[in-house]
Design a protein around this motif. Structure first.
Motif, PDB file in Angstrom:
ATOM      1  N   HIS A  50      31.636  48.036  31.315  1.00  0.00           N
ATOM      2  CA  HIS A  50      32.506  46.880  31.550  1.00  0.00           C
ATOM      3  C   HIS A  50      33.559  46.781  30.461  1.00  0.00           C
ATOM      4  CE1 HIS A  50      29.160  45.980  34.207  1.00  0.00           C
ATOM      5  NE2 HIS A  50      30.012  45.244  34.880  1.00  0.00           N
ATOM      6  N   HIS A  55      33.612  40.191  31.436  1.00  0.00           N
ATOM      7  CA  HIS A  55      33.589  41.031  32.633  1.00  0.00           C
ATOM      8  C   HIS A  55      32.145  41.318  33.040  1.00  0.00           C
ATOM      9  CE1 HIS A  55      34.682  45.195  34.505  1.00  0.00           C
ATOM     10  NE2 HIS A  55      34.687  44.257  35.431  1.00  0.00           N
ATOM     11  N   ASN A  59      30.217  40.003  36.541  1.00  0.00           N
ATOM     12  CA  ASN A  59      29.544  40.922  37.453  1.00  0.00           C
ATOM     13  C   ASN A  59      28.044  40.656  37.512  1.00  0.00           C
ATOM     14  OD1 ASN A  59      31.782  42.322  38.428  1.00  0.00           O
ATOM     15  ND2 ASN A  59      31.727  43.808  36.775  1.00  0.00           N
ATOM     16  N   GLY A 109      32.978  48.737  35.956  1.00  0.00           N
ATOM     17  CA  GLY A 109      32.279  47.545  36.408  1.00  0.00           C
ATOM     18  C   GLY A 109      31.461  47.670  37.667  1.00  0.00           C
ATOM     19  N   SER A 111      31.423  45.360  40.081  1.00  0.00           N
ATOM     20  CA  SER A 111      31.896  44.472  41.145  1.00  0.00           C
ATOM     21  C   SER A 111      31.981  45.149  42.506  1.00  0.00           C
ATOM     22  CB  SER A 111      33.236  43.832  40.775  1.00  0.00           C
ATOM     23  OG  SER A 111      34.205  44.816  40.540  1.00  0.00           O
ATOM     24  N   HIS A 167      36.996  46.229  45.264  1.00  0.00           N
ATOM     25  CA  HIS A 167      36.292  45.135  45.939  1.00  0.00           C
ATOM     26  C   HIS A 167      36.308  45.334  47.451  1.00  0.00           C
ATOM     27  CE1 HIS A 167      36.742  42.039  42.429  1.00  0.00           C
ATOM     28  NE2 HIS A 167      36.096  43.133  42.078  1.00  0.00           N
TER      29      HIS A 167
END
Length: 185
Positions: A50, A55, A59, A109, A111, A167
């Motif tokens: 990250h 961040h 997440n 990350g 996400s 995403h």
């Protein structure tokens, strides 16, 4: 909740290693960027790394919201594989599409994987399955619907510096996987 917590523990461990490597200027060694062949390990490490503590916390919150619900329906190995594969696919989509629009930035990350887990929950539940069975949508129509839904979910979380393509890719992969119940025991 075990696999979710294991995933967060891996992310925290990678974060600690990033902090140590940051002292000697190597914190970005885990970041996914083009060309992929230069550092192929980043397909996996970028999922757990990250950009900052904030961040990681954002997440972690997303993962804690959806991870345990998916975990109850699958095995620990499948859960971890799903996180890595969808996270890597989301990262590759981000750096690839991003490079077409301008200078490619590195990506980090969980996400994309969190969006995939959320998409899985959305498309893989009994209510959604019943609805799709009754609507009798063609495969093409379902793909179009999932694409539109992935875009809507992404737009809802849009902010400066957010990996929007990651995403959307994560959500789309999760919606498809949920529809076919890929992770079910």
């Amino acid at each position: 909740m075990r696999a979710t917590l294991e995933t967060l523990a891996i992310a925290c461990l990678v974060g600690a290693v990033q902090a140590v490597l940051g002292v000697v200027g190597l914190a970005r060694v885990f970041a996914l960027s083009l060309p992929l062949s230069v550092a192929p390990w980043t397909l996996v490490t970028s999922v757990y790394a990250h950009g900052s503590v904030g961040h990681l916390l954002a997440n972690a919150l997303a993962l804690l919201l959806v991870g345990p619900l998916v975990e109850r329906r699958t095995t620990r190995p499948r859960f971890h594989a799903f996180v890595v594969v969808t996270g890597a696919l989301a990262g590759v989509a981000q750096v690839t599409v991003g490079s077409l629009l301008g200078p490619s930035a590195a990506v980090l990350g969980l996400s994309g994987a969190a969006f995939a887990l959320g998409g899985y929950l959305l498309a893989g539940n009994v209510v959604t399955a019943t609805l799709f069975d009754r609507l009798r949508l063609s495969s093409r129509a379902q793909l179009a619907l999932f694409g539109g839904l992935a875009v809507l979910l992404t737009v809802a979380t849009a902010a400066p510096g957010v990996a929007l393509f990651a995403h959307a890719t994560g959500a789309f992969c999760g919606l498809l996987a949920g529809r076919v119940r890929l992770l079910e025991r």
